[in-house]
Design a protein around this motif. Structure first.
Motif, PDB file in Angstrom:
ATOM      1  N   ARG A  39       0.648  -1.275   0.039  1.00 22.29           N
ATOM      2  CA  ARG A  39       0.188   0.045   0.093  1.00 22.29           C
ATOM      3  C   ARG A  39       0.850   1.252  -0.011  1.00 22.29           C
ATOM      4  NH1 ARG A  39      -3.868  -1.746   4.755  1.00 22.29           N
ATOM      5  NH2 ARG A  39      -1.824  -2.872   5.289  1.00 22.29           N
ATOM      6  N   THR A  40       0.527   2.138  -0.974  1.00 21.05           N
ATOM      7  CA  THR A  40       1.039   3.551  -0.736  1.00 21.05           C
ATOM      8  C   THR A  40       0.060   4.685  -0.371  1.00 21.05           C
ATOM      9  OG1 THR A  40       2.401   3.080  -2.526  1.00 21.05           O
ATOM     10  CG2 THR A  40       2.111   5.257  -2.307  1.00 21.05           C
ATOM     11  N   VAL A  41       0.437   5.492   0.773  1.00 20.31           N
ATOM     12  CA  VAL A  41      -0.514   6.302   1.434  1.00 20.31           C
ATOM     13  C   VAL A  41       0.126   7.632   1.132  1.00 20.31           C
ATOM     14  CG1 VAL A  41      -1.402   7.097   3.398  1.00 20.31           C
ATOM     15  CG2 VAL A  41      -1.034   4.793   3.136  1.00 20.31           C
ATOM     16  N   THR A  42      -0.611   8.430   0.247  1.00 21.30           N
ATOM     17  CA  THR A  42      -0.405   9.898   0.190  1.00 21.30           C
ATOM     18  C   THR A  42      -1.025  10.870   0.973  1.00 21.30           C
ATOM     19  OG1 THR A  42      -0.035   9.093  -2.430  1.00 21.30           O
ATOM     20  CG2 THR A  42      -0.256  11.493  -1.861  1.00 21.30           C
ATOM     21  N   VAL A  43       0.020  11.572   1.641  1.00 24.81           N
ATOM     22  CA  VAL A  43      -0.711  12.739   2.457  1.00 24.81           C
ATOM     23  C   VAL A  43       0.002  14.197   2.544  1.00 24.81           C
ATOM     24  CG1 VAL A  43      -0.936  10.723   4.277  1.00 24.81           C
ATOM     25  CG2 VAL A  43       1.221  12.071   4.198  1.00 24.81           C
ATOM     26  N   PRO A  44      -1.026  15.179   2.892  1.00 32.48           N
ATOM     27  CA  PRO A  44      -0.119  16.439   2.688  1.00 32.48           C
ATOM     28  C   PRO A  44       1.036  16.502   3.442  1.00 32.48           C
ATOM     29  CG  PRO A  44      -2.582  16.520   3.206  1.00 32.48           C
ATOM     30  CD  PRO A  44      -2.156  15.051   3.236  1.00 32.48           C
ATOM     31  N   SER A  45       1.747  17.580   3.345  1.00 36.38           N
ATOM     32  CA  SER A  45       3.070  17.611   4.092  1.00 36.38           C
ATOM     33  C   SER A  45       2.925  17.995   5.645  1.00 36.38           C
ATOM     34  CB  SER A  45       4.199  18.601   3.411  1.00 36.38           C
ATOM     35  OG  SER A  45       3.450  19.825   3.399  1.00 36.38           O
ATOM     36  N   ASP A  46       1.737  18.716   5.722  1.00 38.79           N
ATOM     37  CA  ASP A  46       1.453  18.991   7.228  1.00 38.79           C
ATOM     38  C   ASP A  46       1.049  17.786   7.987  1.00 38.79           C
ATOM     39  OD1 ASP A  46       1.983  21.825   6.376  1.00 38.79           O
ATOM     40  OD2 ASP A  46      -0.380  22.256   6.311  1.00 38.79           O
ATOM     41  N   ASP A  47       0.614  16.679   7.391  1.00 40.13           N
ATOM     42  CA  ASP A  47       0.381  15.347   8.210  1.00 40.13           C
ATOM     43  C   ASP A  47       1.386  14.367   7.994  1.00 40.13           C
ATOM     44  OD1 ASP A  47      -2.222  16.607   8.700  1.00 40.13           O
ATOM     45  OD2 ASP A  47      -3.181  15.672   6.624  1.00 40.13           O
ATOM     46  N   TRP A  48       2.424  15.028   7.515  1.00 41.33           N
ATOM     47  CA  TRP A  48       3.827  13.874   7.181  1.00 41.33           C
ATOM     48  C   TRP A  48       3.869  13.025   8.807  1.00 41.33           C
ATOM     49  CZ3 TRP A  48       6.315  11.000   4.158  1.00 41.33           C
ATOM     50  CH2 TRP A  48       7.647  10.644   4.388  1.00 41.33           C
ATOM     51  N   LEU A  49       4.173  13.727   9.734  1.00 39.51           N
ATOM     52  CA  LEU A  49       4.855  13.357  10.949  1.00 39.51           C
ATOM     53  C   LEU A  49       3.490  12.596  11.825  1.00 39.51           C
ATOM     54  CD1 LEU A  49       7.397  13.338  12.442  1.00 39.51           C
ATOM     55  CD2 LEU A  49       6.520  15.234  14.016  1.00 39.51           C
ATOM     56  N   ALA A  50       2.494  13.215  11.648  1.00 41.75           N
ATOM     57  CA  ALA A  50       1.189  12.520  12.249  1.00 41.75           C
ATOM     58  C   ALA A  50       0.844  10.957  11.664  1.00 41.75           C
ATOM     59  CB  ALA A  50       0.052  13.437  12.268  1.00 41.75           C
ATOM     60  N   THR A  51       1.215  10.902  10.409  1.00 47.65           N
ATOM     61  CA  THR A  51       0.843   9.892   9.553  1.00 47.65           C
ATOM     62  C   THR A  51       2.082   8.704   9.904  1.00 47.65           C
ATOM     63  OG1 THR A  51      -0.197  10.821   7.582  1.00 47.65           O
ATOM     64  CG2 THR A  51       0.567   8.742   7.216  1.00 47.65           C
ATOM     65  N   LEU A  52       3.338   9.277   9.967  1.00 47.39           N
ATOM     66  CA  LEU A  52       4.195   8.194  10.539  1.00 47.39           C
ATOM     67  C   LEU A  52       3.959   7.869  11.779  1.00 47.39           C
ATOM     68  CD1 LEU A  52       7.406  10.196   9.338  1.00 47.39           C
ATOM     69  CD2 LEU A  52       6.360   8.063   8.520  1.00 47.39           C
ATOM     70  N   GLU A  53       3.422   8.806  12.848  1.00 47.92           N
ATOM     71  CA  GLU A  53       3.210   8.476  14.145  1.00 47.92           C
ATOM     72  C   GLU A  53       2.003   7.108  14.314  1.00 47.92           C
ATOM     73  OE1 GLU A  53       4.422  12.244  16.751  1.00 47.92           O
ATOM     74  OE2 GLU A  53       2.314  12.156  15.955  1.00 47.92           O
ATOM     75  N   ARG A  54       1.132   7.550  13.286  1.00 46.34           N
ATOM     76  CA  ARG A  54      -0.308   6.724  13.423  1.00 46.34           C
ATOM     77  C   ARG A  54       0.306   5.127  12.568  1.00 46.34           C
ATOM     78  NH1 ARG A  54      -4.740   5.811   9.300  1.00 46.34           N
ATOM     79  NH2 ARG A  54      -6.300   4.627  10.564  1.00 46.34           N
ATOM     80  N   ALA A  55       1.217   5.289  11.655  1.00 46.73           N
ATOM     81  CA  ALA A  55       1.532   4.010  11.324  1.00 46.73           C
ATOM     82  C   ALA A  55       2.396   3.379  12.261  1.00 46.73           C
ATOM     83  CB  ALA A  55       2.573   4.233  10.126  1.00 46.73           C
TER      84      ALA A  55
END
Length: 220
Positions: A39-55
């Protein structure tokens, strides 16, 4: 001496019917594509860190790599590849992608979440010029001291390919003198090596206009 039963610390027990009502966060993503089981998840740059934390919280605790791609006027695509280890023979992979503008190539560092991102961010910093804020030691990793420029940017000129003949040609007439076409045979358009802007290469002898005996360029 044994403590009285009433004074013992007893762990709270969750009733089965209550436990079944506890919600576990489902692994859903807003913008996701799946190719060959990854899977490839595309996110806005503002959500970069929050997405890594969630992953990381969803079990993707293995950090594989981080890098970028120069998309020229569109900016830089930055990728982080992580995995969820599910036994000795199975791992679920996840690629997290974002895009940042060229006029402000900046992202928060992933090191507080994935310590393995340290060297990857340093390499991406020196190769693309992307700054990772709050990185503990954002200094060059591979390039020598005093190196000027970012070699993996598409506007970076590969000077060695300007200074000497490029060996990547396949047909006569595509490269320098050693690849010249036989006499009387039409030459192909000269190929410009990757990493060299148009107009940087000097013309080959066969590309220069013929001159007459008085030194003037000949014409039809």
């Amino acid at each position: 001496m044994t403590e009285p039963e009433s004074e013992r610390e007893v762990e709270p027990q969750i009733e089965p019917e209550i436990e079944s009502q506890i919600e576990i966060e489902p692994e859903t993503w807003d913008d996701v594509q799946e190719t060959f089981g990854e899977r490839t998840v595309t996110v806005p740059s503002d959500d970069w860190l929050a997405t890594l934390e969630r992953a990381h919280g969803l079990g993707y605790t293995f950090f594989d790599w981080l890098s970028a791609v120069d998309e020229e006027d569109a900016g830089f695509d930055v990728f982080a590849h992580v995995a969820k280890i599910e036994g000795a023979q199975k791992a679920t992979r996840l690629l997290i992608r974002t895009r940042i503008p060229k006029d402000k190539p900046e992202l928060p560092s992933a090191v507080p979440i994935y310590r393995g991102a340290n060297w990857h961010e340093r390499e991406t910093f020196e190769m693309f010029g992307i700054t990772f804020t709050r990185h503990p030691n954002l200094i060059p990793l591979l390039l020598p001291d005093g190196f000027d420029g970012h070699p993996l940017r598409k506007d970076f000129v590969l000077a060695a390919r300007v200074a000497k003949e490029w060996p990547g040609v396949k047909e006569p007439g595509e490269g320098g003198p050693s690849h010249a076409a036989p006499a009387g045979r039409a030459t192909r358009r000269r190929m410009v090596p990757p990493g060299v802007p148009d107009g940087w290469l000097k013309p080959l002898p066969e590309d220069e206009p013929a001159k007459t005996g008085d030194g003037q360029e000949g014409g039809a």
